[in-house]
Motif scaffolding. Structure first.
Motif, PDB file in Angstrom:
ATOM      1  N   VAL A 212      -6.687  -3.854   4.253  1.00 36.21           N
ATOM      2  CA  VAL A 212      -7.386  -4.888   3.254  1.00 36.21           C
ATOM      3  C   VAL A 212      -8.659  -3.911   2.712  1.00 36.21           C
ATOM      4  O   VAL A 212      -9.034  -4.105   1.578  1.00 36.21           O
ATOM      5  CB  VAL A 212      -7.860  -6.030   3.972  1.00 36.21           C
ATOM      6  CG1 VAL A 212      -8.675  -6.626   3.246  1.00 36.21           C
ATOM      7  CG2 VAL A 212      -6.614  -7.024   4.064  1.00 36.21           C
ATOM      8  N   HIS A 213      -9.339  -3.172   3.773  1.00 37.71           N
ATOM      9  CA  HIS A 213     -10.501  -2.443   3.464  1.00 37.71           C
ATOM     10  C   HIS A 213     -10.031  -0.765   3.147  1.00 37.71           C
ATOM     11  O   HIS A 213     -10.518  -0.103   3.588  1.00 37.71           O
ATOM     12  CB  HIS A 213     -11.365  -2.397   4.468  1.00 37.71           C
ATOM     13  CG  HIS A 213     -11.666  -3.765   4.881  1.00 37.71           C
ATOM     14  ND1 HIS A 213     -12.909  -4.336   4.279  1.00 37.71           N
ATOM     15  CD2 HIS A 213     -11.493  -4.720   5.695  1.00 37.71           C
ATOM     16  CE1 HIS A 213     -13.179  -5.411   4.819  1.00 37.71           C
ATOM     17  NE2 HIS A 213     -12.304  -5.761   5.596  1.00 37.71           N
TER      18      HIS A 213
ATOM     19  N   ALA B 119       5.612  -5.490   9.216  1.00 39.49           N
ATOM     20  CA  ALA B 119       5.195  -4.448   8.282  1.00 39.49           C
ATOM     21  C   ALA B 119       6.123  -3.373   8.227  1.00 39.49           C
ATOM     22  O   ALA B 119       7.099  -3.134   9.346  1.00 39.49           O
ATOM     23  CB  ALA B 119       3.913  -3.594   9.047  1.00 39.49           C
ATOM     24  N   LYS B 120       6.444  -2.883   6.984  1.00 39.84           N
ATOM     25  CA  LYS B 120       7.712  -2.092   6.552  1.00 39.84           C
ATOM     26  C   LYS B 120       7.113  -0.991   6.000  1.00 39.84           C
ATOM     27  O   LYS B 120       6.398  -0.802   5.171  1.00 39.84           O
ATOM     28  CB  LYS B 120       8.717  -2.629   5.825  1.00 39.84           C
ATOM     29  CG  LYS B 120       9.339  -3.931   6.491  1.00 39.84           C
ATOM     30  CD  LYS B 120      10.483  -4.607   5.725  1.00 39.84           C
ATOM     31  CE  LYS B 120      11.182  -5.790   6.422  1.00 39.84           C
ATOM     32  NZ  LYS B 120      12.277  -6.301   5.494  1.00 39.84           N
ATOM     33  N   LYS B 121       8.001   0.226   6.554  1.00 43.70           N
ATOM     34  CA  LYS B 121       7.458   1.411   5.753  1.00 43.70           C
ATOM     35  C   LYS B 121       8.402   2.361   5.219  1.00 43.70           C
ATOM     36  O   LYS B 121       9.797   2.177   6.015  1.00 43.70           O
ATOM     37  CB  LYS B 121       6.938   2.638   6.843  1.00 43.70           C
ATOM     38  CG  LYS B 121       6.376   4.026   6.278  1.00 43.70           C
ATOM     39  CD  LYS B 121       5.887   4.724   7.274  1.00 43.70           C
ATOM     40  CE  LYS B 121       5.215   6.201   7.104  1.00 43.70           C
ATOM     41  NZ  LYS B 121       5.065   7.113   7.869  1.00 43.70           N
TER      42      LYS B 121
ATOM     43  N   CYS C   3       1.068  -1.227  -0.075  1.00 40.68           N
ATOM     44  CA  CYS C   3      -0.030   0.240   0.017  1.00 40.68           C
ATOM     45  C   CYS C   3       0.865   1.116   0.013  1.00 40.68           C
ATOM     46  O   CYS C   3       1.369   1.728   1.136  1.00 40.68           O
ATOM     47  CB  CYS C   3      -0.898  -0.025   1.175  1.00 40.68           C
ATOM     48  SG  CYS C   3      -1.696  -1.442   1.296  1.00 40.68           S
ATOM     49  N   GLY C   4       1.274   1.688  -1.208  1.00 42.67           N
ATOM     50  CA  GLY C   4       2.033   3.053  -1.131  1.00 42.67           C
ATOM     51  C   GLY C   4       3.416   2.653  -0.624  1.00 42.67           C
ATOM     52  O   GLY C   4       3.984   1.504  -1.209  1.00 42.67           O
ATOM     53  N   ILE C   5       3.900   3.324   0.369  1.00 47.24           N
ATOM     54  CA  ILE C   5       5.358   2.828   0.820  1.00 47.24           C
ATOM     55  C   ILE C   5       5.268   1.944   1.937  1.00 47.24           C
ATOM     56  O   ILE C   5       6.349   1.769   2.468  1.00 47.24           O
ATOM     57  CB  ILE C   5       6.100   4.127   1.218  1.00 47.24           C
ATOM     58  CG1 ILE C   5       5.058   4.664   2.381  1.00 47.24           C
ATOM     59  CG2 ILE C   5       6.449   5.059  -0.036  1.00 47.24           C
ATOM     60  CD1 ILE C   5       5.707   6.054   2.917  1.00 47.24           C
ATOM     61  N   LEU C   6       4.182   1.201   2.075  1.00 50.80           N
ATOM     62  CA  LEU C   6       3.794   0.379   3.180  1.00 50.80           C
ATOM     63  C   LEU C   6       3.572  -0.957   2.660  1.00 50.80           C
ATOM     64  O   LEU C   6       3.091  -1.350   1.750  1.00 50.80           O
ATOM     65  CB  LEU C   6       2.847   0.736   3.802  1.00 50.80           C
ATOM     66  CG  LEU C   6       2.538   0.221   5.520  1.00 50.80           C
ATOM     67  CD1 LEU C   6       3.723   0.930   6.250  1.00 50.80           C
ATOM     68  CD2 LEU C   6       1.151   0.725   5.868  1.00 50.80           C
TER      69      LEU C   6
ATOM     70  N   PRO D  62       0.059   5.154   2.446  1.00 54.55           N
ATOM     71  CA  PRO D  62       0.831   6.359   2.374  1.00 54.55           C
ATOM     72  C   PRO D  62       1.593   6.609   1.235  1.00 54.55           C
ATOM     73  O   PRO D  62       2.039   5.462   0.431  1.00 54.55           O
ATOM     74  CB  PRO D  62       1.589   6.075   3.708  1.00 54.55           C
ATOM     75  CG  PRO D  62       1.666   4.624   3.583  1.00 54.55           C
ATOM     76  CD  PRO D  62       0.349   4.209   3.004  1.00 54.55           C
ATOM     77  N   THR D  63       2.118   7.853   0.786  1.00 50.84           N
ATOM     78  CA  THR D  63       2.634   7.870  -0.520  1.00 50.84           C
ATOM     79  C   THR D  63       4.203   8.593  -0.195  1.00 50.84           C
ATOM     80  O   THR D  63       5.050   8.562  -0.937  1.00 50.84           O
ATOM     81  CB  THR D  63       2.162   8.801  -1.242  1.00 50.84           C
ATOM     82  OG1 THR D  63       1.740  10.151  -0.826  1.00 50.84           O
ATOM     83  CG2 THR D  63       0.722   8.157  -2.054  1.00 50.84           C
TER      84      THR D  63
END
Length: 267
Positions: free
Chosen positions: A204-205, A182-184, A170-173, A265-266
């Motif tokens: 997921v949602h 989980a990595k950012k 999800c973007g940078i995640l 997140p972008t």
């Protein structure tokens, strides 16, 4: 009843060899019995919980003192901790804080009060769930099994969790549900299993507001009821780790009157 007790300082180890055993895999892929550490200064309650848990196939270690629990924890590596809030020496909140410095082991607080302050302090310290005394054994067992299920140590009752994807970008995640990481921007966020599960279900949602009731069901496994404080405090903890500015959350956003939503997140 084949339950040898080994004295261990002011703690005792109770082992039970039964037909049904709660097994999990160790890091080498070998099966080992699931170990639950009971930290409660009420010796009678500790013994009762040991007998009930042994009967369900769990191995138990009982400790009546907070400081002793902290000393024993690194040696024992329990799979789950039942932790009373009111303890001599270090109280339950301090014990939870110490455990969380080095481990993400599930912690269920046992509280004699439904006192909001105690519960919130325990959750802020890193506890995953709580049960108010006096509790029904069935209720406690349901909580234990739900927390172990989050770690992948038990079968999912509804099968819904099995349908979720194993990886999310999800973007940078990036999230890996197998490893609970989980990595950012490539940096590990060091989430507890419950923090991870909360973030994962929200992600997921993506962009869809989820109510606290829905999150209690999907993340904690409460079919009905549950305490909104569990969600609220875990969201606070999650924001401290995932947001660039937790005071102005961009990823886990509050949706007034409904609950929370995830925005990828972008940057």
């Amino acid at each position: 009843n084949n339950m040898p007790c080994v004295q261990c300082g002011n703690a005792y180890v109770t082992e039970h060899v039964g037909r049904r055993t709660a097994m999990m895999q160790d890091e080498h892929g070998k099966s080992k019995q699931t170990l639950i550490m009971i930290v409660d200064d009420d010796a009678a309650l500790g013994e009762m919980l040991s007998i009930v848990l042994n009967g369900s196939g769990f191995e138990t270690v009982t400790c009546q003192d907070g400081l002793r629990a902290v000393e024993m924890f690194p040696t024992l590596h329990p799979d789950l901790v039942l932790l009373d809030i009111m303890l001599p020496g270090l109280d339950g909140v301090q014990v939870a804080q110490r455990i969380r410095q080095t481990a993400n082991t599930p912690i269920i607080m046992l509280t004699a009060k439904s006192d909001t302050t105690d519960v919130v302090k325990g959750l802020e310290a890193g506890a995953d769930d709580y049960v108010v005394k006096p509790f029904e054994v069935v209720e406690l067992m349901a909580r234990i099994k739900a927390r172990l299920r989050t770690l992948g140590m038990g079968a999912s009752s509804d099968g819904a969790a099995a349908e979720l994807p194993e990886f999310l970008h999800c973007g940078i995640l990036e999230m890996n549900r197998v490893r609970h990481t989980a990595k950012k921007n490539g940096i590990d966020l060091h989430l507890t299993p419950m923090e991870f599960e909360l973030l994962y279900v929200l992600a997921v949602h993506e962009d869809e507001p989820l109510s606290r009731t829905s999150l209690l069901k999907q993340v904690w496994g409460y079919d009905d009821g549950g305490d909104a404080k569990l969600v609220n405090v875990h969201v606070q903890r999650l924001r401290m780790k995932v947001e660039s500015n937790p005071e102005k959350p961009q990823i886990v956003q509050t949706v007034r009157g409904i609950g929370y939503k995830f925005v990828a997140p972008t940057e």
